[in-house]
Design a protein around this motif. Sequence first.
Motif, PDB file in Angstrom:
ATOM      1  N   LYS A   1       0.858  -1.186   0.000  1.00  0.00           N
ATOM      2  CA  LYS A   1       0.000   0.000   0.000  1.00  0.00           C
ATOM      3  C   LYS A   1       0.898   1.240   0.000  1.00  0.00           C
ATOM      4  O   LYS A   1       1.697   1.428   0.928  1.00  0.00           O
TER       5      LYS A   1
ATOM      6  N   ASP B   1      -2.066  -0.524  -5.364  1.00  0.00           N
ATOM      7  CA  ASP B   1      -2.749   0.221  -4.305  1.00  0.00           C
ATOM      8  C   ASP B   1      -1.992   1.515  -4.028  1.00  0.00           C
ATOM      9  O   ASP B   1      -1.112   1.575  -3.168  1.00  0.00           O
TER      10      ASP B   1
ATOM     11  N   ALA C   1      -0.207   3.415   5.293  1.00  0.00           N
ATOM     12  CA  ALA C   1       0.644   3.092   4.147  1.00  0.00           C
ATOM     13  C   ALA C   1       1.844   2.241   4.548  1.00  0.00           C
ATOM     14  O   ALA C   1       2.430   2.419   5.621  1.00  0.00           O
TER      15      ALA C   1
END
Length: 467
Positions: free
Chosen positions: A186, A210, A244
Amino acid sequence: MLICLTASHKNAGFDLLERLSATADDAGRRMVAGHEAVQGAVVVATCNRFEAYLDLDAPEGDSPVDAVHGAIRSVGEVSGLEADELRTTFGFAHGNAVAAHLFAVASGLESVVVGEGEIAGQVRRSLERARSEGTTTPELERLFQRASQTSRKVKNRTGIGAEGRSLVRLSLELAESRITDWAQTKVLLVGTGRYAGASLAALRDRGVVDVSVHSPSGRGAKFAASHELPAVPGESFARAVAEADVIVACTLAEVFVVDRALIAAGREQLALDRAPVRTLDGAIVPVADRRQLIIDLGLPRNVDPGVVEVTGVELLDLETIKIHAPMEEFAATDAARDLVQRAARNFGDVAEELDLAPTVVALRKHVFDVLDAEIERSRAHDDDGRIESALRHMAGVLLHTPMVRSREHARAGEQRAFIDAVEALFGVTATDASSSVSGSSSAAGSSSAPDSSSASGTSSVSDSRAV
């Protein structure tokens, strides 16, 4: 006379480069206003360097030291740095060495990652900014246009940059050892500028799917829409940072956009929601035990170095990237440097040839010679001087457009087109201006042509303590 002042990753720390880069937009105007001999200035400021290319109104053989020191003082005033510190930091080049240095810079030969592709565009935009600020000159125009031509030739004829090497790609290569599966990673992209697009392309090349984007300046929604990404609004930024796996920061912001407090706030939000998160190796763990990688490509820095004190956070910044930059590919680099040196020699060889002032003077001399002959022939019939007045007016009208066009061609770096046109239409060359004629001094003033002394000198970039 062309002069270059340079501070780069080779002779300056990133802290100093940050300070210089943050104030680069005002430096060119300040240098031109700060000393009467500085006729023009183009500033190239990137994450690796701060360089000032100056056009000095100084006769060949005169010392440029006073003007150079004046320019350095101006940079110091803008950046808040001491002039003495800058004098001991800046490298210095003059004459033909200026062209050789800029051509090498534009070709990526002086970058942290040799052959990186972004620098050519940054050099081009530096000239465009100087144009908008009114700080460029015909000689600087010619210098920077030849730099762009040389960089394209180097790219097309050598292997430098063939793999699209750049700071962005190198930083992701260095991140490889921390990433188990890019497809499951991510990523939060912070910024929407030139590095953001390059970062997104490089991430997608590695299979990242992503990716979200946040812009401190509020341009995130537009960037997200054009690249088919979700945009992160300001109120959700802290949480997005905490969620993240990898954060790539590449904004032009002059303050930290990511710091310890932001990460802590985001992690606290996740903890309150009891939301477990993945680590970089795919495991599900509590928020406090996770690992995160932050890549800071900004200059000034986008990320507070203190984030490494947060548990699990690693920071990859420009100084780290510099340490791990690959060695040059010798064959391709040698070929590229040979092209650069030949282009620089050619630039110096034609500098005097392409000075428009002698051609403008020669054209005016030709017109005034014809005018004087016609006035003399009509003198017997010109009792009240009206014929002479009319002829002189007509000569002025006829010369107006060529004078305007000479300035336009000089600003565009197209001196050769003007010189060839004058010779083709009137049979006039610069050598025809050898004798003094009425109006020749005003011709030189109206041409806006650069001093041809830039063709002289063969020094290389050196320590500024020499001046």
